[in-house]
Motif scaffolding. Structure first.
Motif, PDB file in Angstrom:
ATOM      1  N   GLY A   1       0.785  -1.229   0.000  1.00 50.92           N
ATOM      2  CA  GLY A   1       0.000   0.000   0.000  1.00 50.92           C
ATOM      3  C   GLY A   1       0.817   1.279   0.000  1.00 50.92           C
ATOM      4  O   GLY A   1       0.270   2.364   0.270  1.00 50.92           O
ATOM      5  N   ALA A   2       2.120   1.203  -0.284  1.00 53.19           N
ATOM      6  CA  ALA A   2       2.968   2.401  -0.215  1.00 53.19           C
ATOM      7  C   ALA A   2       2.488   3.475  -1.176  1.00 53.19           C
ATOM      8  O   ALA A   2       2.106   3.188  -2.313  1.00 53.19           O
ATOM      9  N   LYS A   3       2.498   4.736  -0.718  1.00 53.21           N
ATOM     10  CA  LYS A   3       2.138   5.861  -1.573  1.00 53.21           C
ATOM     11  C   LYS A   3       3.367   6.510  -2.182  1.00 53.21           C
ATOM     12  O   LYS A   3       3.261   7.243  -3.164  1.00 53.21           O
ATOM     13  N   PHE A   4       4.506   6.287  -1.565  1.00 54.53           N
ATOM     14  CA  PHE A   4       5.772   6.784  -2.102  1.00 54.53           C
ATOM     15  C   PHE A   4       6.810   5.674  -1.978  1.00 54.53           C
ATOM     16  O   PHE A   4       6.775   4.882  -1.029  1.00 54.53           O
ATOM     17  N   CYS A   5       7.726   5.614  -2.958  1.00 56.90           N
ATOM     18  CA  CYS A   5       8.787   4.607  -2.909  1.00 56.90           C
ATOM     19  C   CYS A   5       9.807   5.022  -1.841  1.00 56.90           C
ATOM     20  O   CYS A   5      10.329   6.145  -1.880  1.00 56.90           O
TER      21      CYS A   5
ATOM     22  N   GLU B   1       1.431   6.689 -14.636  1.00 56.36           N
ATOM     23  CA  GLU B   1       1.036   8.093 -14.610  1.00 56.36           C
ATOM     24  C   GLU B   1       0.221   8.425 -15.857  1.00 56.36           C
ATOM     25  O   GLU B   1       0.533   7.990 -16.967  1.00 56.36           O
ATOM     26  N   GLY B   2      -0.852   9.204 -15.657  1.00 57.54           N
ATOM     27  CA  GLY B   2      -1.675   9.624 -16.781  1.00 57.54           C
ATOM     28  C   GLY B   2      -2.739   8.632 -17.190  1.00 57.54           C
ATOM     29  O   GLY B   2      -3.540   8.922 -18.079  1.00 57.54           O
ATOM     30  N   ALA B   3      -2.773   7.441 -16.555  1.00 55.67           N
ATOM     31  CA  ALA B   3      -3.770   6.436 -16.935  1.00 55.67           C
ATOM     32  C   ALA B   3      -5.166   6.910 -16.517  1.00 55.67           C
ATOM     33  O   ALA B   3      -5.349   7.478 -15.435  1.00 55.67           O
ATOM     34  N   LYS B   4      -6.173   6.662 -17.361  1.00 53.22           N
ATOM     35  CA  LYS B   4      -7.544   7.049 -17.056  1.00 53.22           C
ATOM     36  C   LYS B   4      -8.332   5.870 -16.494  1.00 53.22           C
ATOM     37  O   LYS B   4      -9.366   6.071 -15.849  1.00 53.22           O
ATOM     38  N   PHE B   5      -7.874   4.667 -16.787  1.00 54.45           N
ATOM     39  CA  PHE B   5      -8.517   3.464 -16.255  1.00 54.45           C
ATOM     40  C   PHE B   5      -7.426   2.510 -15.763  1.00 54.45           C
ATOM     41  O   PHE B   5      -6.318   2.492 -16.317  1.00 54.45           O
ATOM     42  N   CYS B   6      -7.749   1.751 -14.751  1.00 47.75           N
ATOM     43  CA  CYS B   6      -6.791   0.763 -14.239  1.00 47.75           C
ATOM     44  C   CYS B   6      -6.720  -0.411 -15.203  1.00 47.75           C
ATOM     45  O   CYS B   6      -7.750  -1.045 -15.478  1.00 47.75           O
TER      46      CYS B   6
ATOM     47  N   ARG C   1      -2.202   4.906  -7.623  1.00 48.28           N
ATOM     48  CA  ARG C   1      -3.023   3.701  -7.446  1.00 48.28           C
ATOM     49  C   ARG C   1      -4.459   3.974  -7.882  1.00 48.28           C
ATOM     50  O   ARG C   1      -4.926   5.121  -7.828  1.00 48.28           O
ATOM     51  N   CYS C   2      -5.139   2.899  -8.293  1.00 46.43           N
ATOM     52  CA  CYS C   2      -6.552   2.998  -8.619  1.00 46.43           C
ATOM     53  C   CYS C   2      -7.367   2.877  -7.320  1.00 46.43           C
ATOM     54  O   CYS C   2      -6.806   2.578  -6.261  1.00 46.43           O
ATOM     55  N   PRO C   3      -8.693   3.104  -7.351  1.00 48.77           N
ATOM     56  CA  PRO C   3      -9.498   2.990  -6.127  1.00 48.77           C
ATOM     57  C   PRO C   3      -9.402   1.621  -5.464  1.00 48.77           C
ATOM     58  O   PRO C   3      -9.646   1.496  -4.265  1.00 48.77           O
ATOM     59  N   ASN C   4      -9.029   0.584  -6.244  1.00 43.11           N
ATOM     60  CA  ASN C   4      -8.915  -0.750  -5.661  1.00 43.11           C
ATOM     61  C   ASN C   4      -7.496  -1.076  -5.209  1.00 43.11           C
ATOM     62  O   ASN C   4      -7.195  -2.231  -4.862  1.00 43.11           O
ATOM     63  N   GLY C   5      -6.596  -0.101  -5.273  1.00 48.54           N
ATOM     64  CA  GLY C   5      -5.256  -0.288  -4.736  1.00 48.54           C
ATOM     65  C   GLY C   5      -4.214  -0.790  -5.702  1.00 48.54           C
ATOM     66  O   GLY C   5      -3.063  -0.988  -5.323  1.00 48.54           O
ATOM     67  N   HIS C   6      -4.577  -1.010  -6.981  1.00 49.99           N
ATOM     68  CA  HIS C   6      -3.569  -1.468  -7.955  1.00 49.99           C
ATOM     69  C   HIS C   6      -2.681  -0.308  -8.388  1.00 49.99           C
ATOM     70  O   HIS C   6      -3.166   0.807  -8.561  1.00 49.99           O
ATOM     71  N   ILE C   7      -1.395  -0.582  -8.600  1.00 48.74           N
ATOM     72  CA  ILE C   7      -0.484   0.448  -9.104  1.00 48.74           C
ATOM     73  C   ILE C   7      -0.793   0.704 -10.571  1.00 48.74           C
ATOM     74  O   ILE C   7      -0.950  -0.229 -11.363  1.00 48.74           O
TER      75      ILE C   7
END
Length: 333
Positions: free
Chosen positions: A298-302, A320-325, A311-317
């Protein structure tokens, strides 16, 4: 008046200099400074070579040319080339492709010097008919770039972006052999940077995440299929993207149902979820897409390179710039 043959005030970037008068008189004074050699050539071939010092040209110290011109004390024709033995720096840059045919751009710096002036003049100056420093420098840079393109194409895109120091060292060793054939010594090579297209940067992101290039190619195929599905007249926006998880489902081999013949409670793992092996647990370890090091859950920063982890709302990495997971299809706000 005594003829004086001397390279006066050579520039820092000058590798060779040709004495402008090709008519040489016996008894002429040849002055060769430190870090120079003077080479007598005729018809593209090297004859006599002089190191640093003041030399009076006689039939004794020009035996090969004296024999060629047929003796006598008449002036003779020869091309006198001065070669600098100092170390030079060159910059390079170009485009190539990796082992997976990913387009890349690269740039950097290299250092070289003349190791064998006779071989250098034979292969480069005489062999290529280049008697000017600018032309010789241009030839060496093109020769270096050609070798760099060839050797970089043997590496994967992950090696180029994650192990650039290792690639620099290995490519240098290969290019040293190429330079030795020209009478040059390649002192050092530094690849300062590489780049690729946005499309391959996305693929690199997922290759670093999954550690499996085949999975990423499968993902590319799934994206293309999803994009085509999203073009149908009845499809709503994002329909194709949310189908990706279904397209990416691994095709597990079908296992025939085995009836449990024992009594009481079935043993652990029978007919239910299999217990994860240590290898499977290791494969689920999240990896920083920027430095390739493991991330805490669950890290937000390396914690190693400091990059923010999207991350997406479900926690997947996600990149950058992605509109969908690309994993679950969730929309990225």
């Amino acid at each position: 008046m005594v003829q004086v043959i001397e390279w006066v005030n050579p520039g820092e970037d000058e590798i060779i200099w040709r004495y402008p008068n090709e008519v040489i008189k016996w008894g002429a004074q040849l002055i060769v400074h430190e870090y120079e050699v003077a080479v007598f050539m005729r018809d593209g071939k090297v004859y006599d070579v002089f190191g640093p010092g003041r030399h009076t040209l006689t039939t004794q110290n020009l035996p090969l040319l004296y024999k060629l011109v047929g003796g006598g004390n008449s002036p003779f024709k020869a091309t006198v080339i001065f070669v600098s033995m100092k170390e030079f720096q060159g910059r390079y840059g170009g485009e190539s492709q990796t082992r997976e045919l990913a387009p890349i751009k690269y740039y950097g710096v290299y250092w070289f010097k003349v190791a064998d002036p006779v071989q250098f003049l034979t292969e480069v100056v005489g062999g290529q008919s280049l008697y000017d420093t600018a032309d010789v420098t241009k030839f060496i840079r093109a020769y270096f770039n050609e070798g760099m393109m060839k050797h970089l194409s043997a590496y994967s895109i992950v090696d180029l972006f994650q192990n650039l120091d290792m690639v620099s060292t290995q490519v240098k060793v290969k290019l040293m052999e190429d330079f030795r054939r020209l009478g040059l010594e390649l002192v050092d090579v530094k690849i300062e940077g590489v780049n690729t297209t946005d499309e391959w940067r996305q693929r690199l992101f997922w290759i670093m995440q999954t550690g499996n290039a085949q999975t990423v190619m499968q993902m590319d195929t799934a994206k293309q299929v999803a994009a085509e599905l999203g073009k149908s007249g009845s499809a709503s926006v994002g329909t194709g993207m949310v189908l990706i998880p279904q397209l990416m489902q691994p095709q597990a081999p079908a296992q025939p149902a085995q009836p449990y013949a024992g009594g009481g409670v079935p043993p652990a793992g029978y007919g239910g979820a299999q217990q994860a092996t240590p290898q499977a647990q290791q494969q689920t370890q999240e990896i920083c897409p920027y430095c390739g090091k493991p991330l805490p859950p669950g890290a937000k920063f390396c914690p190693y390179c400091g990059h923010e982890i999207k991350r997406c709302p479900n926690g997947h990495i996600v990149p950058e710039g992605a509109k969908f997971c690309p994993i679950c299809g969730a929309k990225i706000e």
